[in-house]
Design a protein around this motif. Sequence first.
Motif, PDB file in Angstrom:
ATOM      1  N   VAL A 731       1.054  -1.240  -0.089  1.00 48.89           N
ATOM      2  CA  VAL A 731      -0.010   0.066  -0.062  1.00 48.89           C
ATOM      3  C   VAL A 731       0.877   1.365  -0.072  1.00 48.89           C
ATOM      4  N   VAL A 732       0.675   2.037  -1.019  1.00 51.51           N
ATOM      5  CA  VAL A 732       1.421   3.476  -0.941  1.00 51.51           C
ATOM      6  C   VAL A 732       0.387   4.433  -1.298  1.00 51.51           C
ATOM      7  N   LEU A 733       1.057   5.690  -0.586  1.00 50.69           N
ATOM      8  CA  LEU A 733       0.023   6.830  -0.854  1.00 50.69           C
ATOM      9  C   LEU A 733      -0.050   7.402  -2.067  1.00 50.69           C
ATOM     10  N   ALA A 734      -1.115   7.966  -2.652  1.00 54.20           N
ATOM     11  CA  ALA A 734      -1.346   8.399  -4.036  1.00 54.20           C
ATOM     12  C   ALA A 734      -0.709   9.914  -4.140  1.00 54.20           C
ATOM     13  N   ARG A 735      -1.083  10.324  -5.443  1.00 57.42           N
ATOM     14  CA  ARG A 735      -0.504  11.767  -5.585  1.00 57.42           C
ATOM     15  C   ARG A 735      -1.391  12.910  -5.155  1.00 57.42           C
ATOM     16  N   ASN A 736      -1.184  14.164  -5.522  1.00 60.05           N
ATOM     17  CA  ASN A 736      -1.919  15.380  -5.219  1.00 60.05           C
ATOM     18  C   ASN A 736      -2.017  15.547  -3.662  1.00 60.05           C
ATOM     19  N   PRO A 737      -0.799  15.628  -2.994  1.00 61.49           N
ATOM     20  CA  PRO A 737      -0.841  15.844  -1.565  1.00 61.49           C
ATOM     21  C   PRO A 737      -1.022  17.181  -1.371  1.00 61.49           C
ATOM     22  N   LYS A 738      -1.543  17.569   0.090  1.00 60.36           N
ATOM     23  CA  LYS A 738      -2.065  18.985   0.362  1.00 60.36           C
ATOM     24  C   LYS A 738      -1.060  19.115   1.788  1.00 60.36           C
ATOM     25  N   THR A 739      -0.395  20.228   2.094  1.00 63.36           N
ATOM     26  CA  THR A 739      -0.026  20.562   3.344  1.00 63.36           C
ATOM     27  C   THR A 739      -0.996  21.148   4.080  1.00 63.36           C
ATOM     28  N   LEU A 740      -1.323  20.770   5.290  1.00 64.24           N
ATOM     29  CA  LEU A 740      -2.313  21.406   6.209  1.00 64.24           C
ATOM     30  C   LEU A 740      -2.131  21.411   7.547  1.00 64.24           C
ATOM     31  N   ALA A 741      -2.690  22.454   8.307  1.00 66.25           N
ATOM     32  CA  ALA A 741      -2.478  22.327   9.789  1.00 66.25           C
ATOM     33  C   ALA A 741      -2.752  21.108  10.435  1.00 66.25           C
ATOM     34  N   HIS A 742      -2.304  20.960  11.765  1.00 69.80           N
ATOM     35  CA  HIS A 742      -2.788  19.686  12.663  1.00 69.80           C
ATOM     36  C   HIS A 742      -4.277  19.540  12.824  1.00 69.80           C
ATOM     37  N   THR A 743      -4.731  20.675  12.814  1.00 69.31           N
ATOM     38  CA  THR A 743      -6.388  20.449  13.227  1.00 69.31           C
ATOM     39  C   THR A 743      -7.035  19.588  12.304  1.00 69.31           C
ATOM     40  N   LEU A 744      -7.233  19.822  11.026  1.00 66.40           N
ATOM     41  CA  LEU A 744      -7.869  18.863  10.111  1.00 66.40           C
ATOM     42  C   LEU A 744      -9.210  18.420  10.410  1.00 66.40           C
ATOM     43  N   GLY A 745      -9.953  18.862  11.413  1.00 63.09           N
ATOM     44  CA  GLY A 745     -11.020  18.297  12.071  1.00 63.09           C
ATOM     45  C   GLY A 745     -10.680  17.171  13.021  1.00 63.09           C
ATOM     46  N   HIS A 746      -9.324  17.050  13.334  1.00 61.89           N
ATOM     47  CA  HIS A 746      -9.087  15.773  14.167  1.00 61.89           C
ATOM     48  C   HIS A 746      -8.195  16.155  15.106  1.00 61.89           C
ATOM     49  N   PRO A 747      -8.704  16.953  16.327  1.00 59.47           N
ATOM     50  CA  PRO A 747      -8.003  17.710  17.326  1.00 59.47           C
ATOM     51  C   PRO A 747      -6.829  16.662  18.169  1.00 59.47           C
ATOM     52  N   THR A 748      -7.040  15.498  18.048  1.00 60.74           N
ATOM     53  CA  THR A 748      -6.359  14.673  19.025  1.00 60.74           C
ATOM     54  C   THR A 748      -5.075  14.187  18.217  1.00 60.74           C
ATOM     55  N   LEU A 749      -4.924  14.333  16.581  1.00 56.73           N
ATOM     56  CA  LEU A 749      -3.856  14.003  15.756  1.00 56.73           C
ATOM     57  C   LEU A 749      -2.711  14.097  16.366  1.00 56.73           C
ATOM     58  N   SER A 750      -2.541  15.214  16.848  1.00 54.01           N
ATOM     59  CA  SER A 750      -0.865  15.588  17.124  1.00 54.01           C
ATOM     60  C   SER A 750      -0.570  14.516  18.335  1.00 54.01           C
ATOM     61  N   GLU A 751      -1.541  14.326  19.198  1.00 46.99           N
ATOM     62  CA  GLU A 751      -1.195  13.357  20.345  1.00 46.99           C
ATOM     63  C   GLU A 751      -1.038  12.039  19.882  1.00 46.99           C
ATOM     64  N   LEU A 752      -1.871  11.642  19.033  1.00 41.91           N
ATOM     65  CA  LEU A 752      -1.732  10.296  18.222  1.00 41.91           C
ATOM     66  C   LEU A 752      -0.430   9.807  17.520  1.00 41.91           C
ATOM     67  N   ILE A 753      -0.189  11.013  17.006  1.00 41.26           N
ATOM     68  CA  ILE A 753       1.171  10.741  16.181  1.00 41.26           C
ATOM     69  C   ILE A 753       2.466  10.722  17.079  1.00 41.26           C
ATOM     70  N   ARG A 754       2.346  11.247  18.100  1.00 43.13           N
ATOM     71  CA  ARG A 754       3.233  11.416  19.287  1.00 43.13           C
ATOM     72  C   ARG A 754       3.292   9.920  19.898  1.00 43.13           C
ATOM     73  N   ARG A 755       2.128   9.396  20.211  1.00 44.92           N
ATOM     74  CA  ARG A 755       2.184   8.128  20.844  1.00 44.92           C
ATOM     75  C   ARG A 755       2.415   7.018  19.724  1.00 44.92           C
ATOM     76  N   PHE A 756       2.319   7.304  18.429  1.00 41.73           N
ATOM     77  CA  PHE A 756       2.626   6.425  17.491  1.00 41.73           C
ATOM     78  C   PHE A 756       4.126   6.565  17.361  1.00 41.73           C
ATOM     79  N   LEU A 757       4.918   7.585  17.426  1.00 39.88           N
ATOM     80  CA  LEU A 757       6.580   7.581  17.217  1.00 39.88           C
ATOM     81  C   LEU A 757       7.000   6.927  18.688  1.00 39.88           C
ATOM     82  N   TYR A 758       6.268   7.039  19.860  1.00 38.71           N
ATOM     83  CA  TYR A 758       6.848   6.308  20.896  1.00 38.71           C
ATOM     84  C   TYR A 758       6.792   4.724  20.906  1.00 38.71           C
ATOM     85  N   ASP A 759       5.794   4.142  20.223  1.00 34.10           N
ATOM     86  CA  ASP A 759       5.720   2.687  20.139  1.00 34.10           C
ATOM     87  C   ASP A 759       6.873   2.473  19.027  1.00 34.10           C
ATOM     88  N   LEU A 760       7.216   3.268  18.080  1.00 35.72           N
ATOM     89  CA  LEU A 760       8.227   2.907  16.928  1.00 35.72           C
ATOM     90  C   LEU A 760       9.385   2.866  17.602  1.00 35.72           C
TER      91      LEU A 760
END
Length: 949
Positions: A731-760
């Motif tokens: 599975v690979v990401l498709a084209r047409n990326p967009k650079t957006l802020a962390h909000t994106l309608g998902h206020p917990t995204l920043s915290e989830l990314i940090r916990r994902f990195l911790y497990d990595l």
Amino acid sequence: MPPRRSFRPRNLICPVSGCNKLLSAQSGLSQHLNAAHRRPSPPAPSSMLLPLSPTVPSHEDFPLHQEPTSEDESQPQPSQKDSQSNFCTVCHPILNGRPCDAQGNFLSAGEPPVPASPRSDNSFSPFEDREQFEVTNFLFQRSQMPAGQIDFLMQLLASKYGDPILDNADHMKALIDDISNGDIPWQSFAGQYSGVIPESNPPPWMAREYEVFFRCPHQVGQNMLGNPDFANEMDFAPKRVYSQQGEREYQDFMLGSWAWNQANIIAQDEATHGSMFCPFILGSDKTTISVATGQNEYYPLYMSLGVIHNSTRRSHRNSVALIGFLAIPKTDRQYQNDPAFRKFRRQLFHSSLTHILQSLRSGMTVPEVIKCADGHYRRVVFGLGPYIADYPEQALLACIVQGWCPRCTAHPSNLDEGGISRSREHTRLLMDALDTKALWDNYGAIGDIMPFTVNFPRADIHELLSPDLLHQVIKETFKDHLVTWVEEYLVLKHGKTRAAVIMADIDRRIALAPAFPGLRRFPEGRGFKQWTGDDSKALMKVYLSAIAGHVPSGIVRTFSAFLDFCYLIRRDVIDEHTLSTIDDALARFHRERVVFIDENVRPEGFSLPRQHALVHYRRLIILFGAPNGLCSLITESKHIKAVKELYCCSSKHNALSQMLVTNQRLDKLAAFRVELAARGMLDGPLPGLLTHFPLSPPPPQLAIPTTKGSLPTDDNDDEGAIDGDQVEAEVVLARNPKTLAHTLGHPTLSELIRRFLYDLIHPQADTPGSDVDISPCPDAPPRIIVYPSAIATYYAPSDWSGSSGMRHERIRSVPSWRGEPKRQDCVYVNADSSVPGFSGLHAARVLLFFAFKHAGVTLPCTLVTWFSPVSNTPCQDTGMWIVEPDADQAGQRIKGVVHVDTIVRGAHLLPVFGDEFVSHTLEHTDSLDAFRAFYVNKYADHHAHEIAS
């Protein structure tokens, strides 16, 4: 309810290599990040590469009394695939397809092919250059532009640029006619009634001539056998493939027992030793072209070679050829049921086939030296192989009465009791002992005519009739029988008025199926008048969940058992374990369908020829290999290219003669392209404009691997077949990326990314990142890039796929889709690759595809919500797993971040409706949010059926 699964990212296993993607903390993050983007060498799919058996199986059923005459003949010839050391392939020891020279003298082992005589010039003759050839191919073959439009186009080009590439349409056709490659002319003969004609008022049909058009099948087969496009897609000898456990596997036609047994018979003649056995596969089926002025019927006859692999035959690629148009005798209503007229129609059919195939007869006993696709000459022995036909055609071929089985003598009043196998010898004995009436009444045999196969060596039509997945399984048993019986049950149980209300709700449930790549939607349910095979196949994917709750559990189990049988027999590779599973599914279907007798829907029982045919499938798989290589789906789809499109391109006046010429020109263009490609004259793009718009479409490039690959060319392609290296899943990401802020309608995204990195970074930690304090977790990235979709590429040869068995699908997560609200697809996430089926997978819904950099390495990830199974086993009635969304104490769905490498492919979830009626206001875009539980739809496609059972 069983305990929830752990969703720690460090528990996720790579779907490609099967190893833990999250390395130990001591190894460092950068080492993991590098490993996360390394692709292993293409694995050996279980259907193709299996471990070698410790011993080579014996040829216990080889019936020859004499010993092999040479060392070369006595030793099994290993396949090239044996180099993978994953399975054992044994070629026939005598008819092993040994290469020879043009005079038929066998070559030494490993000796290269005799080089072909070089062409006197390296030109594109009869074309001036490549540009002229490509334009001709584009206009005539790809776009099928009418002659008048070609003339107008050439005039426009001439007015702007001077002399055009082509003068006009007639010039283009003259160039094609000058091509010598693949030039096999059409011939014809007339059939006429030869019996006693009454002196007064004879029926008109007796005086008519019925013209049959055909091309020499010997020449067609010789061209097909020598087509270099098939060099790696042919079996030059009957084979047996064994798994590491010693189990036999059935895939391509030459891996079945019929080809091996035929080779045994042929090998009794020592003059055939070392030869190649090449069976001809035939198929015929009437097709109707409806136009405003009426209906036009045609009766095409198709041919393929049994040595060509199933995947190539299913994708056509000139491996299925039109070799004839049979006559369709007609008369007025007065004589339609005249026994003499019916007998004449049968005689004309069989005599026509005998005449068309006569050129093959001598090559069925005496080997002919023919150049093959790999460049080698071989001594070839022909044979008549399976015949692809629906049930009425099978009855005509086998010369039996409608309602009887063409393979056994089971009585039509009780087909389930079975009967002895029919054979040419058995029929002859019956004809010698009984009169025609006794034959008709007691054995369903038509005593005054014999099948065309009696005129050819080693050919028995009763054995050669192939399984018919399209008509026997998909159209008849599923749509015409089971779906119809459900409606009849509802009427009997609830009355017409209430039944109409329930059927309307079933239609709404079908319409609520969430979007999925390759899934045909039914916005108004299944209440449309004209059904196609594609409609029936699409309905099979979503019908079971729609009726659950409205019909008794016995009917639901009947459908579940039948669908399992259907999906199992349609697999690309069938081993002995799968055969046992097929037997079990068929036994369950026969056991559960009694509910229709109990509910008085079928008080007369199930003596139906097409359902009875299912009991013969196991034997036919053993004889002919996987049924998907011999299905009438192949000939039905060939109708479009060989008949319907050509009819539309004709003037409609005397259309058949125009269709014959067009078909011949198309074959010549295709053969000439193959020769040019083999000579390397089509390598590279054309100069100028054609560099950006190639006339020959390249294979689709659909993904962006981190280390290699190309941008996708079309973001609207949801799924399809591709060619390329074999990988289990990617599975690979498709084209047409967009650079957006962390909000994106998902206020917990920043915290989830940090916990994902911790497990990595801490894969061996006792406490997962979801439970630790946030302070030790790495900082969130300053920016992320959002993608609208990802592309899953996986090995799925049982579905529509490329020649290597690969296909792709696009997984979407977008706020709106083609004017509809958000589309957030579901996926399978690999949990434990050592556990088979859905037990080793998680189901999740994609909220966001994104990527960010950490420690200098780009991490492609996805934000998901999770689903957990409600039980440790699938639903007993539907056979599908039931899952429900994971939610916290506040009722909010639990989210997580995972690496895209842990995604196997897209998943399809269907709502569990229960016995409640669904709201009229719901849309299919609401389904994944509106319901509390979902079926994991293993019937979405064949690959899903294999991994989600």
